[in-house]
Design an enzyme around this catalytic site. Structure first.
Site: not given
Length: 352
Positions: A8, A103-104
């Site tokens: 993350d 983003d993860e």
């Protein structure tokens, strides 16, 4: 046994902005829309969070909490470019990657031979590589269970990692607040607390029928999670289940005719345009309307139907407006559900 890593990125959008504008480094910064246009924050840095500012918070509220907040407009192309680079880094360690957003992502490193197969050292090297090549930091969670890997990635944020070994799973879950488990939102957590269930240990020691009777299908999932059962693996393909369009208004609206005009003249045409590429091989399964009132209460109404139908959308709008009992409307959205895929050729992958 699986070795899973959940990566993350730390305050991703705003971290890209600060990287590109170093003069912002020691200031409270957020990415989002202007308060004059009823904007909402995409994310904010950790300095801003100390003032109580949070992602998805209305910009006007954030500015009241932190008057010195530096608001930066979104640059989605820049974030996508960095995200593609990060995904390329992941591919150096494994081909089994499940992106959840820009983003993860989950990574299955079970068969990775680097660092003698140590998932802990692999995660550390991934994070160091991301920082060296992009200038950004990431946090990681490591576990043999998918849901715990995601929980763990939040434990040592920012720029840290946390490991839950197989031997620690039962004791870790016992002390885990239930609202840390994905799917347990504010309403569900309050319901669980009313039943005397607040930690994993509470569910570990209760009859499963109590959970199922109160939470339905999700009750069974939650009960299994708390017993340390999560058979899901990392999925390299993800299938879109719906398409939607929504609009936040500059000023709240309390006139149904105005809302109807916006629905038919703007939202439905845009929804049709966005849906075109999916409807060549998929079918519509349902129609839906969402409203957020000026007190931020949100409600949705769906109707099972196989085609675009303006009349049904208008009927759904009328029903959800009535639920507000006269409250003004802040946001209006429409969506369609997509039917199950009929052939393998209809699958698609989320790209980074």
């Amino acid at each position: 046994m699986q070795k899973l890593i959940h990566i993350d990125m730390d305050a991703f959008f705003v971290s890209v902005e600060i990287r590109d504008r170093p003069e912002l480094a020691n200031l409270p910064v957020a990415v989002g829309g202007s308060s004059k246009r009823r904007g909402v924050l995409s994310t904010c840095n950790y300095i801003a969070r100390e003032f109580g500012v949070r992602s998805a918070m209305p910009t006007s509220v954030a500015m009241r909490k932190c008057p010195n907040l530096v608001l930066v407009p979104s640059r989605m192309d820049a974030y996508k470019e960095v995200s593609i680079h990060i995904c390329e880094i992941f591919s150096r360690y494994t081909s089994i990657i499940e992106p959840l957003s820009l983003d993860e992502a989950y990574l299955d490193v079970t068969d990775c031979k680097l660092f003698k197969g140590s998932a802990t050292l692999i995660a550390q090297d991934i994070r160091e590589t991301i920082h060296r090549e992009t200038g950004l930091t990431a946090s990681a969670g490591i576990s043999s269970l998918k849901f715990l890997a995601k929980v763990a990635s939040d434990y040592n944020k920012p720029n840290g990692q946390f490991v839950i070994t197989p031997s620690e799973i039962c004791s870790f879950i016992a002390e885990l607040p239930l609202n840390k488990i994905s799917g347990v939102g504010k309403v569900t957590f309050e319901k669980l607390k009313s039943l005397g269930l607040e930690y994993g240990r509470d569910i570990q020691g209760v009859d499963q029928s109590i959970i199922n009777n109160n939470l339905g299908k999700f009750g069974q999932v939650l009960y299994q999670r708390c017993q340390g059962i999560d058979k899901r693996g990392v999925e390299t393909t993800r299938v879109r289940k719906s398409v939607g369009v929504e609009r936040t208004f500059p000023e709240d609206i309390d006139d149904l005719d105005t809302l109807c005009s916006i629905l038919t003249d703007k939202l439905i045409p845009e929804l049709k345009r966005r849906s075109e590429k999916y409807l060549h091989e998929r079918k519509i399964s349902k129609l839906g309307v969402k409203i957020k009132f000026n007190d931020f209460h949100q409600t949705t109404k769906d109707f099972t139907y196989p085609n675009f139908d303006e009349g049904i959308f208008l009927d759904l709008l009328t029903e959800v407006v009535k639920r507000g009992d006269g409250k003004k409307v802040r946001l209006l959205g429409v969506h369609i559900g997509l039917s199950d895929i009929e052939s393998k050729s209809q699958q698609f992958e989320l790209s980074w």
